[in-house]
Scaffold this motif. Structure first.
Motif, PDB file in Angstrom:
ATOM      1  N   HIS A 151      53.472  56.279  65.681  1.00 31.23           N
ATOM      2  CA  HIS A 151      53.247  57.472  65.107  1.00 31.23           C
ATOM      3  C   HIS A 151      54.028  57.952  63.918  1.00 31.23           C
ATOM      4  N   GLU A 152      53.395  58.335  62.815  1.00 23.55           N
ATOM      5  CA  GLU A 152      54.428  59.088  61.787  1.00 23.55           C
ATOM      6  C   GLU A 152      53.557  60.343  61.322  1.00 23.55           C
ATOM      7  N   ARG A 153      54.750  61.405  61.371  1.00 29.58           N
ATOM      8  CA  ARG A 153      54.383  62.512  60.666  1.00 29.58           C
ATOM      9  C   ARG A 153      54.543  62.645  59.341  1.00 29.58           C
ATOM     10  N   LEU A 154      53.462  63.110  58.482  1.00 24.64           N
ATOM     11  CA  LEU A 154      53.698  63.077  57.063  1.00 24.64           C
ATOM     12  C   LEU A 154      53.903  64.296  56.576  1.00 24.64           C
ATOM     13  N   ARG A 155      54.520  64.733  55.500  1.00 28.44           N
ATOM     14  CA  ARG A 155      54.408  65.915  54.721  1.00 28.44           C
ATOM     15  C   ARG A 155      53.267  65.949  53.823  1.00 28.44           C
ATOM     16  N   LYS A 156      52.868  67.260  53.258  1.00 30.26           N
ATOM     17  CA  LYS A 156      51.906  67.349  52.382  1.00 30.26           C
ATOM     18  C   LYS A 156      51.952  66.406  51.201  1.00 30.26           C
ATOM     19  N   GLU A 157      50.847  65.997  50.506  1.00 30.46           N
ATOM     20  CA  GLU A 157      51.012  65.356  49.192  1.00 30.46           C
ATOM     21  C   GLU A 157      51.960  66.242  48.299  1.00 30.46           C
ATOM     22  N   GLU A 158      52.750  65.438  47.369  1.00 27.74           N
ATOM     23  CA  GLU A 158      53.392  65.910  46.510  1.00 27.74           C
ATOM     24  C   GLU A 158      52.808  65.755  45.156  1.00 27.74           C
ATOM     25  N   THR A 159      53.229  66.383  44.287  1.00 29.82           N
ATOM     26  CA  THR A 159      52.786  66.458  42.839  1.00 29.82           C
ATOM     27  C   THR A 159      54.105  65.714  41.748  1.00 29.82           C
ATOM     28  N   ILE A 230      48.044  52.935  66.380  1.00 30.53           N
ATOM     29  CA  ILE A 230      48.835  53.284  65.291  1.00 30.53           C
ATOM     30  C   ILE A 230      48.237  54.870  64.823  1.00 30.53           C
ATOM     31  N   SER A 231      49.016  55.738  64.410  1.00 27.12           N
ATOM     32  CA  SER A 231      48.405  56.953  64.027  1.00 27.12           C
ATOM     33  C   SER A 231      49.530  57.502  63.229  1.00 27.12           C
ATOM     34  N   CYS A 232      48.771  58.491  61.953  1.00 27.39           N
ATOM     35  CA  CYS A 232      49.736  59.113  61.558  1.00 27.39           C
ATOM     36  C   CYS A 232      48.960  60.368  60.863  1.00 27.39           C
ATOM     37  N   GLY A 233      49.563  61.382  60.568  1.00 30.93           N
ATOM     38  CA  GLY A 233      48.899  62.634  60.265  1.00 30.93           C
ATOM     39  C   GLY A 233      49.501  63.749  59.380  1.00 30.93           C
ATOM     40  N   ARG A 234      48.987  64.735  58.814  1.00 30.98           N
ATOM     41  CA  ARG A 234      49.823  65.938  58.215  1.00 30.98           C
ATOM     42  C   ARG A 234      49.104  67.045  58.631  1.00 30.98           C
ATOM     43  N   TYR A 235      49.376  67.292  59.859  1.00 33.01           N
ATOM     44  CA  TYR A 235      48.774  68.224  60.508  1.00 33.01           C
ATOM     45  C   TYR A 235      49.730  69.749  60.671  1.00 33.01           C
ATOM     46  N   LEU A 236      51.018  69.605  60.323  1.00 33.22           N
ATOM     47  CA  LEU A 236      52.147  70.286  60.127  1.00 33.22           C
ATOM     48  C   LEU A 236      52.289  70.817  58.778  1.00 33.22           C
ATOM     49  N   ILE A 244      58.328  69.817  61.853  1.00 27.23           N
ATOM     50  CA  ILE A 244      58.003  68.500  61.276  1.00 27.23           C
ATOM     51  C   ILE A 244      58.991  67.435  61.644  1.00 27.23           C
ATOM     52  N   SER A 245      60.431  67.949  61.940  1.00 26.63           N
ATOM     53  CA  SER A 245      61.464  66.871  62.490  1.00 26.63           C
ATOM     54  C   SER A 245      61.729  67.103  63.770  1.00 26.63           C
ATOM     55  N   PHE A 246      60.964  67.951  64.473  1.00 24.33           N
ATOM     56  CA  PHE A 246      61.517  68.132  65.916  1.00 24.33           C
ATOM     57  C   PHE A 246      60.925  67.011  66.729  1.00 24.33           C
ATOM     58  N   ARG A 247      61.811  66.437  67.500  1.00 26.65           N
ATOM     59  CA  ARG A 247      61.649  65.594  68.370  1.00 26.65           C
ATOM     60  C   ARG A 247      60.684  64.566  67.946  1.00 26.65           C
ATOM     61  N   ALA A 248      61.097  63.920  66.858  1.00 27.09           N
ATOM     62  CA  ALA A 248      60.290  62.905  66.301  1.00 27.09           C
ATOM     63  C   ALA A 248      60.288  61.526  67.207  1.00 27.09           C
ATOM     64  N   PRO A 249      59.054  61.256  67.561  1.00 27.61           N
ATOM     65  CA  PRO A 249      58.998  59.973  68.085  1.00 27.61           C
ATOM     66  C   PRO A 249      59.624  58.794  67.478  1.00 27.61           C
ATOM     67  N   SER A 250      59.993  57.609  68.418  1.00 27.38           N
ATOM     68  CA  SER A 250      60.492  56.324  67.674  1.00 27.38           C
ATOM     69  C   SER A 250      59.592  56.089  66.902  1.00 27.38           C
TER      70      SER A 250
END
Length: 337
Positions: A151-159, A230-236, A244-250
């Motif tokens: 699982h991957e947490r992603l930031r919002k798209e950048e310009t 497999i999962s990922c998202g930009r829900y934060l 976003i960085s709190f208790r990031a999973p392995s």
């Protein structure tokens, strides 16, 4: 043998991965030219490496003093530098192989195969010290993988410069799923046979979560072999930096026949078997960038042509597109490679 290279694009990993690796491998690589979307960046890099800044990637690929093209960012020109390198008969190292649009993928694959040049796609997760150690543990201590979780947490798209959005044929979430799918294929060391996909869309305009379940079972016995979730998202929101960085999973959790492993990239593996817990830190291993470029140098200078990475990138794309079809149609989709 020193490989003379031209660099197209200076992406996000230039400062952290590519620049240090090329410095460390100066006995194997000589940079002759730079071409970047932002000309000033190309000029700065060219001055540092005593190379020539160029305006176009075609003129770079055509230079007689360039043996190979390192495509280090997709930028606005998409896969065009790959075609230019093929036309010039130059080997290709591509950090943007997973950024090729579906409508171009088959044509690019055919052109590379027909050109006879070596091609290497950059899959940094595969060559991270933690992944290589995990493969050793699977072969010697843990046994065959049964369940994998990413699982991957992603930031919002950048310009990009001037507020423009950088060239990306896919959302960052879709591209991340492609790389994670390839990573799981590499760890399991076999091809998946089917996939199921799930998506969540909060406002009707942008997906904030995507998940796919990749089944490596025999075609006639789904659910009986290795399974990767497999999962990922930009829900934060980006403003919630601490969340976003709190208790990031392995980055990867693997349950095997005789134990389990938790991988934190690039260099930590914590694994368990009947003897208990084992913590391994691999900080002393060669960095990922150096390992990748060393492999590319070997592929170009040896007599064995390497293009398998292009096929792997194509298959990762096929998996994610099939997962999207699964979500739209509400069914398991067979994978036919």
């Amino acid at each position: 043998m020193k490989l003379r290279v031209g660099i197209v694009g200076l992406g996000d990993a230039w400062e952290s991965r590519h620049r240090p690796a090329l410095r460390a491998l100066s006995d194997r690589f000589e940079i002759r030219a730079f071409c970047a979307e932002v000309a000033h960046k190309a000029e700065i890099a060219a001055k540092e490496f005593n190379a020539s800044p160029l305006d176009g990637f075609r003129s770079l690929a055509a230079r007689e003093d360039v043996d190979a093209v390192l495509m280090l960012a997709p930028a606005w020109y998409g896969p065009a530098p790959i075609l230019a390198a093929c036309d010039a008969g130059k080997a290709i190292y591509c950090s943007a192989a997973l950024d090729i649009e579906p409508r171009h993928a088959s044509r690019i694959k055919e052109r590379v195969e027909a050109s006879g040049v070596a091609f290497m796609a950059e899959f940094p997760r595969r060559h991270a010290p933690a992944t290589l150690r995990l493969k050793e543990l699977i072969a010697t201590r843990l046994g065959r993988p049964q369940l994998l979780f990413c699982h991957e947490r992603l930031r919002k798209e950048e310009t990009g410069p001037n507020g423009t959005r950088r060239y990306q044929p896919f959302s960052s979430a879709t591209r991340e799923l492609m790389e994670l799918a390839d990573w799981c294929r590499y760890v399991v060391d076999q091809e998946p046979t089917s996939v199921m996909g799930v998506e969540h869309d909060t406002d009707g305009n942008d997906k904030d979560y995507q998940m796919l379940s990749l089944d490596f079972s025999p075609e006639d016995r789904p659910g009986r072999g290795p399974l990767a979730q497999i999962s990922c998202g930009r829900y934060l929101p980006r403003s919630w930096r601490d969340a976003i960085s709190f208790r990031a999973p392995s980055a990867l959790q693997v349950v095997c026949e005789r134990g389990a492993a938790f991988v934190d990239l690039p260099s930590q593996v914590i694994w368990f078997d009947e003897a208990g817990q084992h913590i391994e830190s691999l900080e002393s291993e060669r960095p990922v960038g150096e390992q990748l470029l060393t492999q590319f140098h070997r592929a170009v200078t040896s007599l064995v042509r390497k293009i398998s990475d292009l096929e792997d990138a194509y298959r990762a794309l096929h998996v994610v597109l099939a997962a999207q079809t699964s979500c739209q149609e509400g069914r398991r989709v067979p994978l036919d490679f």
